[in-house]
Design an enzyme around this catalytic site. Sequence first.
Site, mmCIF file in Angstrom:
data_model
loop_
_atom_site.group_PDB
_atom_site.id
_atom_site.type_symbol
_atom_site.label_atom_id
_atom_site.label_comp_id
_atom_site.label_asym_id
_atom_site.label_seq_id
_atom_site.Cartn_x
_atom_site.Cartn_y
_atom_site.Cartn_z
ATOM 1 N N ASP A 58 -2.005 4.011 -4.379
ATOM 2 C CA ASP A 58 -1.843 3.459 -5.723
ATOM 3 C C ASP A 58 -2.982 3.879 -6.630
ATOM 4 O O ASP A 58 -4.007 4.403 -6.173
ATOM 5 C CB ASP A 58 -1.804 1.926 -5.660
ATOM 6 C CG ASP A 58 -0.623 1.396 -4.865
ATOM 7 O OD1 ASP A 58 0.456 1.998 -4.973
ATOM 8 O OD2 ASP A 58 -0.788 0.397 -4.150
ATOM 9 N N TYR A 115 -6.788 3.014 7.306
ATOM 10 C CA TYR A 115 -7.234 2.546 5.996
ATOM 11 C C TYR A 115 -8.417 1.602 6.204
ATOM 12 O O TYR A 115 -8.465 0.854 7.191
ATOM 13 C CB TYR A 115 -6.127 1.765 5.292
ATOM 14 C CG TYR A 115 -5.094 2.601 4.581
ATOM 15 C CD1 TYR A 115 -5.253 2.936 3.233
ATOM 16 C CD2 TYR A 115 -3.945 3.031 5.233
ATOM 17 C CE1 TYR A 115 -4.290 3.679 2.569
ATOM 18 C CE2 TYR A 115 -2.980 3.771 4.575
ATOM 19 C CZ TYR A 115 -3.164 4.099 3.234
ATOM 20 O OH TYR A 115 -2.212 4.837 2.580
#
Length: 256
Positions: A58, A115
């Site tokens: 994002d 992540y």
Amino acid sequence: MEEATIKKQYKGIICYDGESFHGWQYQPNKKTVQGELEKTLSLITRQEIHVQGASRTDAGVHALGQTFTFYYEGNIPTRLRHAVSQLLAPYAKVLEIEEVPLEFDVCRDVKWKKYCYTFDLSKEPNPFTIKYAWHVPYKIDLALLRELLPELIGTHDFAGFQSTGSQMQTTIRTLYSVELKKGGVITSINSSDLWHIEFVGNGFLYHMVRNITGTLIEIARGRFPKEFLYQCLNENKKFNGFCAPPHGLTLVEIKY
């Protein structure tokens, strides 16, 4: 008679500062990583290049090891990686480009993704880490936070941690490990109050890591009871927790 050119597939790894882009995926009239990469590759190779990324980060989310593939007619120029990096500098850099088999799929062939979400527990925001860490100005029970992490490991329906807007066919994902670690991921030497949560899994839903992290922090500060994590995993099919801001999230590595 000229020799026919052969279509080949190439895999690259790119790192980028998410603050400089409106996310990974191409958007008309907006600066995105995919858009800039396609424009630069097409300019240098003089072919129309379309890039496929392994993860759709994002706006504001950083990457140390985003993977992408593209097709090219013939052998790529020797200094292509360097030339692309120069044009993308200083906000992105291509780390490597190599030929892969035509049947290689940058999304389906992923074994795991890593992540990390970084947060700062200092009393005041640190100007040298504020771009890459969420400043949390509350007293956080780190022991409680660490105690909750094993509940996330394994195969679960993570629908309770998915934000609206996703088009995923299934919300089942497997997390192989979730660990709380001292220090930041992208940081300066002035980072004694940084911590990060490392997530390794076979895939992630829309905002999943940010939603989990934000909810864990809210539990660890006493806003939600610790049972709320169980409810999100096993009862809630709609996210009702807290979504951590994007700038603390980094896509670290994708393994094939």
